[in-house]
Design a protein around this motif. Structure first.
Motif, PDB file in Angstrom:
ATOM      1  N   VAL A1157       0.850  -1.198   0.000  1.00  0.00           N
ATOM      2  CA  VAL A1157       0.000   0.000   0.000  1.00  0.00           C
ATOM      3  C   VAL A1157       0.881   1.241   0.000  1.00  0.00           C
ATOM      4  O   VAL A1157       1.651   1.461   0.931  1.00  0.00           O
ATOM      5  CB  VAL A1157      -0.944   0.016   1.219  1.00  0.00           C
ATOM      6  CG1 VAL A1157      -1.706   1.330   1.284  1.00  0.00           C
ATOM      7  CG2 VAL A1157      -1.899  -1.161   1.147  1.00  0.00           C
ATOM      8  N   ARG A1159       1.738   5.517  -0.279  1.00  0.00           N
ATOM      9  CA  ARG A1159       1.232   6.704   0.403  1.00  0.00           C
ATOM     10  C   ARG A1159       0.154   7.339  -0.460  1.00  0.00           C
ATOM     11  O   ARG A1159       0.169   7.223  -1.683  1.00  0.00           O
ATOM     12  CB  ARG A1159       2.361   7.701   0.619  1.00  0.00           C
ATOM     13  CG  ARG A1159       3.379   7.222   1.639  1.00  0.00           C
ATOM     14  CD  ARG A1159       4.535   8.204   1.726  1.00  0.00           C
ATOM     15  NE  ARG A1159       5.652   7.628   2.476  1.00  0.00           N
ATOM     16  CZ  ARG A1159       5.992   8.036   3.700  1.00  0.00           C
ATOM     17  NH1 ARG A1159       5.323   9.002   4.300  1.00  0.00           N
ATOM     18  NH2 ARG A1159       7.017   7.486   4.316  1.00  0.00           N
ATOM     19  N   SER A1164      -0.484  12.336   1.968  1.00  0.00           N
ATOM     20  CA  SER A1164       0.958  12.039   1.915  1.00  0.00           C
ATOM     21  C   SER A1164       1.357  10.958   2.911  1.00  0.00           C
ATOM     22  O   SER A1164       2.537  10.772   3.174  1.00  0.00           O
ATOM     23  CB  SER A1164       1.826  13.272   2.194  1.00  0.00           C
ATOM     24  OG  SER A1164       1.429  14.319   1.388  1.00  0.00           O
ATOM     25  N   ARG A1165       0.368  10.296   3.492  1.00  0.00           N
ATOM     26  CA  ARG A1165       0.681   9.228   4.431  1.00  0.00           C
ATOM     27  C   ARG A1165       0.190   7.907   3.860  1.00  0.00           C
ATOM     28  O   ARG A1165      -0.518   7.881   2.868  1.00  0.00           O
ATOM     29  CB  ARG A1165       0.036   9.502   5.794  1.00  0.00           C
ATOM     30  CG  ARG A1165       0.363  10.903   6.341  1.00  0.00           C
ATOM     31  CD  ARG A1165      -0.029  11.034   7.785  1.00  0.00           C
ATOM     32  NE  ARG A1165       0.631  10.018   8.595  1.00  0.00           N
ATOM     33  CZ  ARG A1165       1.902  10.071   8.979  1.00  0.00           C
ATOM     34  NH1 ARG A1165       2.647  11.105   8.653  1.00  0.00           N
ATOM     35  NH2 ARG A1165       2.438   9.096   9.687  1.00  0.00           N
ATOM     36  N   ARG A1166       0.595   6.825   4.541  1.00  0.00           N
ATOM     37  CA  ARG A1166       0.218   5.492   4.067  1.00  0.00           C
ATOM     38  C   ARG A1166      -1.279   5.413   3.821  1.00  0.00           C
ATOM     39  O   ARG A1166      -2.074   5.861   4.674  1.00  0.00           O
ATOM     40  CB  ARG A1166       0.622   4.445   5.123  1.00  0.00           C
ATOM     41  CG  ARG A1166       0.283   3.008   4.775  1.00  0.00           C
ATOM     42  CD  ARG A1166       1.324   2.335   3.880  1.00  0.00           C
ATOM     43  NE  ARG A1166       2.669   2.473   4.397  1.00  0.00           N
ATOM     44  CZ  ARG A1166       3.714   2.885   3.663  1.00  0.00           C
ATOM     45  NH1 ARG A1166       3.571   3.173   2.379  1.00  0.00           N
ATOM     46  NH2 ARG A1166       4.910   2.991   4.210  1.00  0.00           N
ATOM     47  N   TYR A1219       6.170   4.509  -1.823  1.00  0.00           N
ATOM     48  CA  TYR A1219       5.875   3.687  -0.640  1.00  0.00           C
ATOM     49  C   TYR A1219       6.433   4.314   0.628  1.00  0.00           C
ATOM     50  O   TYR A1219       6.379   3.790   1.677  1.00  0.00           O
ATOM     51  CB  TYR A1219       6.439   2.277  -0.824  1.00  0.00           C
ATOM     52  CG  TYR A1219       5.670   1.484  -1.866  1.00  0.00           C
ATOM     53  CD1 TYR A1219       4.523   0.788  -1.506  1.00  0.00           C
ATOM     54  CD2 TYR A1219       6.087   1.450  -3.184  1.00  0.00           C
ATOM     55  CE1 TYR A1219       3.805   0.070  -2.449  1.00  0.00           C
ATOM     56  CE2 TYR A1219       5.377   0.742  -4.131  1.00  0.00           C
ATOM     57  CZ  TYR A1219       4.243   0.049  -3.758  1.00  0.00           C
ATOM     58  OH  TYR A1219       3.532  -0.669  -4.681  1.00  0.00           O
TER      59      TYR A1219
ATOM     60  N   ASP B 119       5.907   6.703   9.463  1.00  0.00           N
ATOM     61  CA  ASP B 119       4.654   6.180   8.904  1.00  0.00           C
ATOM     62  C   ASP B 119       4.594   4.663   9.133  1.00  0.00           C
ATOM     63  O   ASP B 119       5.574   4.045   9.562  1.00  0.00           O
ATOM     64  CB  ASP B 119       4.583   6.492   7.400  1.00  0.00           C
ATOM     65  CG  ASP B 119       3.145   6.631   6.910  1.00  0.00           C
ATOM     66  OD1 ASP B 119       2.223   6.160   7.601  1.00  0.00           O
ATOM     67  OD2 ASP B 119       2.957   7.207   5.823  1.00  0.00           O
ATOM     68  N   ILE B 120       3.446   4.092   8.793  1.00  0.00           N
ATOM     69  CA  ILE B 120       3.257   2.665   8.988  1.00  0.00           C
ATOM     70  C   ILE B 120       4.096   1.897   7.961  1.00  0.00           C
ATOM     71  O   ILE B 120       3.982   2.160   6.759  1.00  0.00           O
ATOM     72  CB  ILE B 120       1.775   2.305   8.794  1.00  0.00           C
ATOM     73  CG1 ILE B 120       0.906   3.169   9.706  1.00  0.00           C
ATOM     74  CG2 ILE B 120       1.531   0.830   9.039  1.00  0.00           C
ATOM     75  CD1 ILE B 120      -0.535   3.233   9.267  1.00  0.00           C
ATOM     76  N   THR B 122       5.179  -0.852   5.322  1.00  0.00           N
ATOM     77  CA  THR B 122       4.421  -1.734   4.427  1.00  0.00           C
ATOM     78  C   THR B 122       5.408  -2.679   3.767  1.00  0.00           C
ATOM     79  O   THR B 122       6.621  -2.424   3.771  1.00  0.00           O
ATOM     80  CB  THR B 122       3.631  -0.908   3.387  1.00  0.00           C
ATOM     81  OG1 THR B 122       2.594  -1.725   2.839  1.00  0.00           O
ATOM     82  CG2 THR B 122       4.517  -0.381   2.279  1.00  0.00           C
ATOM     83  N   ALA B 123       4.899  -3.775   3.236  1.00  0.00           N
ATOM     84  CA  ALA B 123       5.759  -4.735   2.546  1.00  0.00           C
ATOM     85  C   ALA B 123       5.617  -4.507   1.046  1.00  0.00           C
ATOM     86  O   ALA B 123       4.591  -4.810   0.451  1.00  0.00           O
ATOM     87  CB  ALA B 123       5.352  -6.156   2.924  1.00  0.00           C
ATOM     88  N   ARG B 124       6.654  -3.961   0.441  1.00  0.00           N
ATOM     89  CA  ARG B 124       6.598  -3.646  -1.002  1.00  0.00           C
ATOM     90  C   ARG B 124       6.763  -4.898  -1.830  1.00  0.00           C
ATOM     91  O   ARG B 124       7.487  -5.808  -1.449  1.00  0.00           O
ATOM     92  CB  ARG B 124       7.750  -2.694  -1.359  1.00  0.00           C
ATOM     93  CG  ARG B 124       7.699  -1.372  -0.706  1.00  0.00           C
ATOM     94  CD  ARG B 124       8.742  -0.477  -1.327  1.00  0.00           C
ATOM     95  NE  ARG B 124       8.545  -0.349  -2.773  1.00  0.00           N
ATOM     96  CZ  ARG B 124       9.193   0.531  -3.533  1.00  0.00           C
ATOM     97  NH1 ARG B 124      10.076   1.329  -2.992  1.00  0.00           N
ATOM     98  NH2 ARG B 124       8.962   0.593  -4.831  1.00  0.00           N
TER      99      ARG B 124
END
Lengths: 1219, 457
Positions: A1157, A1159, A1164-1166, A1219, B119-120, B122-124
């Motif tokens: 997922v 940004r 501008s955030r996840r 990302y 930020d959180i 994530t798995a790319r």
């Protein structure tokens, strides 16, 4: 056709020569024509392939995932490593003339072993670095863990702000468990045990793993939070209509249906192992009609597809009811339907009419209390009344709830010589007004035949139903539809076509076929209903309109007929033993069991964003009960009336309150609490949920992904509960829209929770936001039990390998937490008394608290404050905190001293306690041991009627005494001797038996169908009348306009929240309906991160949309899109498909934000998870309690956490993502 | 007559729920290894759709299977053997990885090990071929459930070849699933394509295998197979393919895909065939007659002459008995329900299919008729949402009649059984109308609906 042999042969001669030469290089027989090579010997390839298939051992286990499958699997192990899994096929046979349950399983289950060694596997305990370092520093300075925790919490915002942002550090089990224990001890001491909560859903999917934790929380006095209502999987219509949580047929019973309506359920995807029953039943002539807004996997199997617009299913069902009433009750009468309606539904019961302007409105059930001569009968107000056809006089038939708790032997459905009159037609009549919600700005004006009884003008429920459904009978006043095609009046087929887009002729014909099949087959018409209909704000009305079809055609309680609700529910078949252990009932009663939805609604401050008053949902014929009240006001009202549970309960620590009350009035501590409440010195926490002393402080999530999967209003959870970054875009309600009975703090709290603990085997949004993460064993690494309502077996989990790395089973983890807790509790807590406020509870005499469902508020001076009547019961419970660990591991003395009660039936457990003492051995204190997970499995099986024939037999004897009908023959002599042991379930799935814990009769190879016990043995339903209800007369149901089945459209988000209308365009894109149905590639968020599932789908979150909607925003398949509404933001790729209807998008359920997922452009955030666009909306009528079937029980009744009425804007975004 | 035994499979597409369990269990058992990530010995395709690998049925492009040359002699479509030998180092008819899909994984480790950030984590997605960050544009099952809609489905080679224009629109939506494994053909073009003779057909059961010791990575088998069910392992450089799970078959256990099929739609059985008739059948000039020609290669195991000949060929008595009880034989011959996939490829494929029936009556709905009614049965079949022409292109080289006959029998079975199920009397004219007797129809019902494990395998 003649066989031709000419002209065949291979291509040219030179080629043949060359090939022949080539073939000589390999010594193998070739076909004479040189096409092929045949080999019998010299086949090295064979050996190589065989080697790959080799394995050392095969172990039986299953998947403890929230899917209701309960499939038994073979786990292949080679060199101590799990290699792959395959379904077991050894289910006991269901007989020679129907398909078997083998093989049960689905692609998700088949992909499970990927997790075992995957890089997302949690191998060690972790804690957020800032928290861990702060704790270590504090402990180094103060020494004591509890003092250290309190030092850390003083600076709580530091680690709360870091939640969800990485930075985990490895820790040890000892250290992690010490912090957890310290947090619990500290919270109990400072705020009280009801500030601690445990969340874990669906016990049937791994009963011991649930019970291991819930037993700890129950023993310390913490709340277990409900999940079924919170998940919006609980159909509130079930308690309303049946007085039962949910009871449905096993899938083998679909086979018995002659006509199957599949409504809002995508069986091949969500009930994969059961779908074959439906597919195969078609071959014996079953007709399958599918109602679904999209061309789903299910539609592929249907004979017909009725593509109703999302959320409009109730209109279709009302129109079908109209056709059935017209053609099978009025124009022609089907004796079986009438007989069924008379005996098993409330249709013949009398309803009083109340004057309203120039007409009347339906009011309440007439009861014995309204008849002369009932003065001596304390339960008279709970005995409903019919008119006898022969005498024309009112009669009080057996079976209503007024017969349940007092006199014995009359709580049954025997009518004797009475013939209840279904209709009063041919007598005098009056006009009645009925509400409508379909957009027309009027009320319905129709008429019913009436009779005067004493001071009351009455009619029957049936006559009101005909009025509600617009079924005209000559001579009755009012406006009525003139034909099926009439579009001006509800509920004709023509009327529904405008709403649903289903052709009127199709609705009409399907209704007719459905009823005709029921008539021909004796009730074998079935409706499989799913979350497509059940996750709406007004799902209860949708479901009631479905159930009406079944009750009118006599299908409920018949094999092959009735409702088949499959949404999130799983049947803990060995219910009694499980409940005993799970809630520590063997040591202390009652436990704290909290309704999940109001808990989260208050804890996450979603109530602060309600920009409307509760009367937005009220009936135009209502009494302004909700005017100026917010939903939060109504929750507070429900809490103080004892309708819904309310934990945290008071604005005081319940341990301190108990001490104070016992000191003040040793004989009547409850009286002291009442006095304090009336004096205003003590308040309910629900009246000030944002005050720091009323926050939930410690939350443990296991077997669940609350934050990434079920948390409706995800972004509100992040902001207010966790204090993390969030993408909420809505504004809080202004001063004019705020609650009047709930305190408003100008600054909303951020970060209520001091500790979020998660136990899991993989990383999820919940573990990502947790403060401490404990590494859990998977389902292939432990002992446990599984059952479901979709098949009648109970079977085992077994470890294929020992828990690897530092993982532990939930049982072992909670045992460790319990030990650490007890150790700290010795010095910090000791033995305390706890004041527990218990809601008025279903299946107990509490159901008789509020005659006629009249809502009275002691706080407003409408009635005295009486615990257990107008407010919660107040009970003092001893908490022996230093003994918690010992008690967790031993079966307590209340098991034999008090026994168990399930659904009002009592079970004496003394023999079973003795058996378990011998089987499991004794603890040092001389109690039967529960020291291992296997001990617990054994105890669950031993103490339940479904798995221990002797208990089932005893339960039926008790029930026979209460009802006065013969039931003790239901457990044959042989089964009364039969006991299922854990070893039996390890060897293979074992069929359970008939038991009063459930409502189906299963003897003699018969398939499980609910309520066959009621229909065949005249055992009442657990409702007001003892029958299945069309009519509900609680004050708040009247206020909602929902006394009868009715169509209520999806909520208007434009009206409630100012969102754009569907179809509107803005810079944020086009506005569409936003649905989150269940995915083919996951079970909730489980498996959505599994590489196999991602490879078979699209490798990350996608939003499905129609080509026409895609065109409008210039989106092509696989483009990145952004969906935005007031609740948050989602970034996903578009899957464009013509199987989607225009105006609706799907973001399949629980695509967690952790896999690919990027940004968002907006923030501008996840990008968010699927629940970033949803939020909670609580329906006031779900908050009622203390009245017959409308009384609370855990996971039985409570507001639903529905999410389907939502809309979103969606647009194309920049295609280069970051990302 | 030279009698050989063949393990064969029938899949009842009418029962397929498209769950892909077969794909997953097969993958877990056989191809979850480096170099084979992209290989799915068993896959399930949504039709209409492009299939796996993309548009594999477009033999104009991929040149798989056999064709008849100008002289009517059977020749590999990729070219005569001489031609292929000469071009052995440059084979342009190979699907590229992008036609399958580029396998990927995710940076899952980041979820646990990400340092404290803003930020959180994530798995790319990360490519499994080169380890670089990946952009996912195709997968093993990209167009599942009509994903990609009109944009992608129009490239379905079967749809493209249809004369009738199909509207890919909401109201006309149809789909069904096509699970596929290696066909273990009687006339395998992969075997004939291999310059090294590394692919062979096991004499006793007809299972087609690759001997990796002999395989020299020519990849002619990949081109030669029109079903694209031979895969090249990129790591080992060897061809790999479905083995019909012979280590299990040898122990009397069904294949993984069949055993784990939750739709209970797979049948496995032995069929006997006359090896001497194969070439002639494969050389049948009329494509539409190939289906019947293929059936004629198979022998009746109840026939005394066949039994004796089989025994002479060394086929053991229990195999002959198995052939007599074979559900595959019953479904092809006794009930006439099973059809081969793309007989026009002339490989004589041994995985057969019962075409999907549903949904039938939907099209009659608005006219007020009930398609379940026996009187409307045959009209209902013609009103199928799934065009018969589409099914015929898959199973009978375009001849609609055999498909219509199958669907009529299935529909008739439902009407016939409904009367019995609802306690009425059976209408014996229904089976007669489709050329069957009542007892035959009840047998067929038992095999399709009750489908006990011992009857499926």
């Amino acid at each position: 056709m003649p066989w031709r042999t000419t002209k065949s042969g291979m291509d040219g001669q030179i080629a043949e020569m060359l090939v022949r030469a080539g073939r000589y290089l390999r010594r193998a027989p070739t076909s004479a024509d040189l096409r092929s090579v045949y080999l019998t010997g010299g086949r090295e390839a064979d050996a190589e392939v065989r080697q790959r298939m080799h394995h050392d051992t095969v172990v039986r286990s299953t998947h403890g995932v929230n899917c209701t499958g309960s499939c038994s699997w073979k786990i292949y192990v080679k060199d101590g490593t799990i290699t792959w899994e395959e379904q077991q096929t050894d289910y006991p046979s269901v007989g020679p003339d129907r398909p078997e349950y083998e093989p049960r399983g689905c692609p998700r289950g088949a992909a499970f072993s990927w997790y075992t060694y995957s890089p997302t596997r949690i191998r060690y305990p972790y804690a957020r670095g800032v928290l861990l370092e702060a704790y270590r520093a504090a402990k180094a300075s103060v020494g004591d863990p509890v003092a250290a925790w309190e030092k850390v919490v003083a600076d709580r915002r530091t680690y709360q702000r870091a939640r969800g942002k990485g930075g985990f550090l490895r820790t040890s089990w000892d250290e992690a468990v010490e912090i957890v224990a310290a947090a619990h001890v500290s919270t109990i001491r400072r705020y009280g045990p009801d500030r601690i909560a445990g969340f874990s859903p669906i016990p049937a999917m791994s009963m011991v793993s649930y019970a291991a934790g819930s037993r700890f929380f129950s023993l310390i006095g913490a709340s277990m939070l409900s999940f079924y209502d919170w998940y919006a999987d609980l159909p509130v219509a079930s308690p309303q209509v049946f007085g039962d949580q949910t009871d449905v047929p096993e899938s083998s019973d679909w086979w018995d249906a002659g006509y199957l309506l599949v409504w809002g359920s995508n069986v091949p995807v969500t009930r994969t192992p059961d779908a074959h029953w439906l597919v195969e039943a078609r071959y014996r002539g079953q007709k399958v009609v599918v109602v679904s807004p999209d061309y789903s996997d299910m539609v592929k199997l249907g004979d017909e597809w009725l593509p109703a617009q999302p959320g409009t299913d109730g209109a279709l069902a009302m129109a079908m009811g109209h056709v059935i009433l017209c053609e099978f009750f009025v124009q022609r009468t089907v004796p079986r339907f009438v007989d069924y309606a008379t005996r098993f539904t409330d249709l013949p019961f009398l309803i009083t009419l109340r004057e309203h302007g120039n007409a009347y409105v339906p009011d309440k059930f007439l009861t014995a209390a309204d008849l002369p001569g009932s003065e001596a009968d304390a339960e008279a107000a709970f005995k409903t009344v019919v008119l006898d056809e022969r005498t024309g006089e009112p009669v009080v038939p057996n079976g209503s709830v007024g017969f349940r708790y007092g006199t014995t032997g009359r709580w049954n459905l025997e009518l004797g010589d009475t013939k209840p009159l279904l209709t009063l037609y041919n007598g005098p009549s009056v006009g009645v007004e009925l509400p409508r919600f379909d957009g027309a700005d009027t009320v319905l004006s129709r008429g019913v035949p009436v009779r005067r009884i004493g001071e009351h003008l009455v009619t029957t429920v049936f006559d009101l139903v005909l009025a509600q459904y617009g079924v005209k009978r000559p001579g009755l006043p009012g406006r009525w539809p003139q034909s099926y095609a009439d579009t001006s009046e509800p509920c004709t087929p023509g009327w529904q076509e405008q709403i649903t887009s289903v052709p009127a002729a199709a609705a009409e014909r399907v209704a007719r076929e459905f009823a005709a099949n029921a008539e021909q087959s004796g009730g074998r018409s079935m409706i499989v209903m799913g979350s497509g209909c059940n996750h709406w704000f007004h799902s209860d009305t949708i479901y009631r309109s479905f159930l009406a079809l079944l009750l009118l055609t006599g299908c409920q309680g018949v094999n092959g007929g009735g409702w088949a609700h499959y949404v999130g529910q799983e049947k803990v078949r060995p219910l009694t033993g499980w409940a005993q252990l799970a809630f520590g009932l063997d040591w202390a009663r009652p436990p704290r069991q909290m309704a999940g939805t109001p808990f989260w609604y208050l804890a996450t401050d979603q109530w602060r964003y309600d920009s409307f008053f509760a009367d937005a949902f009220a009936s135009p014929l209502g009494g302004q009960r909700f005017a100026g009240k917010t939903v939060a006001d109504l929750i507070a009202r429900s809490a103080r009336s004892g309708w819904m549970p309310s934990y945290p309960t008071f604005n005081r620590n319940p341990l301190d309150l108990a001490a104070e009350a016992l000191a003040a009035r040793p004989d009547d501590p409850a009286g002291h609490v009442v006095d304090e409440l009336i004096a205003g010195r003590l308040r309910f926490a629900a009246e000030d949920p944002d005050a720091p002393e009323n926050w939930p402080r410690v939350l443990t999530v296991w077997r669940a992904n609350l934050i990434g999967s079920s948390g409706k209003g995800h972004e509100y959870f992040l902001r207010h509960l966790l204090g993390a970054d969030a993408a909420v875009r809505a504004d809080e309600v202004g001063p004019d829209g705020r609650p009047t009975e709930v305190v408003w703090h100008d600054n909303a709290p951020e970060g209520k929770l001091d500790l979020l603990l998660c136990l899991d085997f993989r990383m999820t949004s919940s573990t990502m936001f947790a403060d401490i993460v404990l590494p859990a064993a998977t389902w292939y690494e432990k002992h446990d039990l599984s059952s479901t309502d979709l098949h009648p077996y109970v079977h085992a989990f077994n470890p294929a390998i020992a828990p690897p790395w530092q993982t532990r089973t939930d049982f072992a983890a909670f045992a460790a937490i319990g030990r650490a807790f007890s150790k700290l509790a010795k010095d910090h807590l000791g033995v305390r008394r706890d004041l527990v406020a218990v809601p008025l509870t279903h299946d107990t005499p509490d159901e008789l608290a509020n005659p006629h469902g009249v809502a009275r508020d002691w706080h407003a001076g409408e009635c005295p404050a009486v615990p257990g009547v107008t407010m919660p019961r107040l009970v003092v419970v001893e908490r022996d905190y230093p003994s918690v660990a010992d008690r967790m591991a031993a079966l307590g003395p209340l098991a034999e001293r008090v026994g168990a009660t399930t659904k009002g039936v009592n079970y004496d457990l003394s023999d079973e306690v003795e058996y378990l003492a011998r089987h499991n051995g004794l603890t040092p204190a001389g109690r039967p041991s529960l020291a291992t997970d296997k001990d617990m499995c054994e105890a669950i099986l031993a103490m339940s009627g479904t798995t221990n024939g002797k208990l089932a037999a005893a339960g039926f004897v008790d029930l026979q005494r209460r009802t006065g009908v013969v039931l003790d023959d239901l457990v044959e002599h042989t089964r009364a001797q039969q006991r299922i042991t854990f070893a039996d379930t390890q060897a293979g799935p074992v069929q359970v038996g008939t038991s009063p814990e459930w409502s189906g009769i299963e003897a003699g190879g018969r398939r499980y169908a609910p309520f066959t016990l009621n229909v065949e043995r005249a055992k009442p339903w657990h409702t007001l009348t003892g029958r299945q209800h069309f009519f509900l007369d609680h004050d708040w149901l009247i206020e909602m306009g929902e006394q009868l089945p009715i169509y209520r459209p999806p909520l208007d988000m434009a009206l409630l929240f100012g969102e754009p209308e569907i179809g509107a365009r803005s810079e944020l894109g086009i506005t569409v309906r936003y649905l989150t149905p269940h995915s083919k590639w996951s079970i909730h968020s489980e498996y959505q991160d599994n590489l196999l599932m991602l490879t078979l789908s699209r490798g990350g979150p996608t939003i499905w949309m129609s080509p026409s909607d895609a065109d409008k925003i210039e989106v092509r398949d696989n483009d990145w899109v952004e969906a935005v509404n007031r609740n948050g933001v989602v970034v996903a790729r578009a899957t464009v498909s013509h199987r989607m209807p225009e105006g609706t998008v799907f973001l399949y359920h629980a695509q967690d934000r952790l896999v690919g997922v990027p940004r968002s452009e907006t923030t501008s955030r996840r990008g968010g998870a699927h629940n970033s666009l949803t939020r909670l909306l609580i329906k006031p009528s779900h908050l009622v309690g203390g009245y017959a079937q409308l009384s609370f029980a855990f996971n039985y009744l409570g507001p639903t956490g529905n999410q389907r009425d939502e809309v979103t804007m969606i647009r194309k975004r920049r295609q280069k993502v970051d990302y | 007559m030279r009698v050989l035994a063949q393990m064969a499979m029938v899949m009842n597409l009418d029962k397929c729920i498209g769950c892909h369990t077969c794909s997953v269990t097969c993958k877990q058992a056989w191809t979850n290894r480096p170099g084979a990530e992209y290989a799915w010995f068993n896959n399930v395709e949504t039709r209409p759709g492009q299939g796996f690998p993309r548009t594999y049925e477009d033999q104009g492009r991929w040149r798989g299977g056999w064709t008849l040359n100008r002289r009517g002699r059977l020749t590999l479509k990729a070219g005569g053997r001489l031609r292929r030998l000469l071009r052995i180092f440059a084979n342009p008819r190979l699907p590229a990885l992008r036609d399958y899909y580029e396998p990927w994984t995710y940076d899952y480790q980041n979820l646990i090990s990400a340092p404290s950030g803003d930020d959180i984590p994530t798995a790319r997605p990360v490519s499994l071929t080169d380890g670089e960050p990946a952009t996912i544009t195709w997968s093993a099952n990209w167009d599942d459930n009509l994903g990609g809609g009109p944009e992608l489905a129009v490239h379905d080679p079967v749809l493209r070849a249809m004369s009738e224009r199909i509207k890919l629109e909401f109201a006309q939506t149809f789909m069904f699933y096509l699970p596929r494994i290696c066909e273990h053909c009687l006339n395998p073009s992969c075997v004939a394509s291999c310059p090294s003779g590394a692919i062979y057909k096991r004499a006793e059961d007809g299972i087609v295998l690759v001997d990796s010791n002999t395989c020299r990575s020519w990849r002619m088998c990949v081109t030669g197979c029109p079903y694209k069910k031979v895969f090249l392992n990129h790591r080992t450089g060897k061809a790999e393919k479905c083995t019909f799970c012979f280590p299990r078959i040898e122990q009397g256990i069904p294949t993984v895909c069949a055993q784990t099929c939750v739709g209970r739609l797979r049948y496995i059985g032995v069929v006997l065939y006359d090896a001497d008739r194969v070439l002639a059948a494969a050389s049948e000039p009329d494509e539409r007659a190939l289906f019947e020609a293929q059936k004629q290669v198979l022998l009746d195991p109840a026939d005394d002459e066949v039994r004796l000949a089989a025994a002479r060929s060394g086929i053991s008595p229990d195999w002959i008995e198995a052939a007599q009880r074979s559900p595959v034989h019953k479904l092809i011959f006794d009930f006439g329900l099973a059809l081969p996939l793309h007989p026009e490829y002339r490989t004589l494929p041994m995985v057969w299919y019962i075409p999907p029936l549903s949904p039938v009556v939907d099209a009659l709905r608005d006219t007020g008729f009930d398609g379940e009614d026996a009187a409307n049965l045959f009209a209902a079949v013609d009103a199928l949402r799934i065009p018969i022409e589409y099914l015929a292109s898959l199973f009978t080289a375009g001849d609609p009649e055999p498909v219509r006959n199958v669907l009529c029998r299935m529909a008739a079975m439902r009407a016939y059984m409904r009367d019995t199920t609802l306690g009425g009397t059976a209408n014996e004219s229904i089976p007669v109308s489709v050329g069957m007797t009542g007892p035959q129809m009840r047998d067929m019902y038992r095999l399709l609906a009750i489908a006990k494990a011992e009857d499926r395998y």
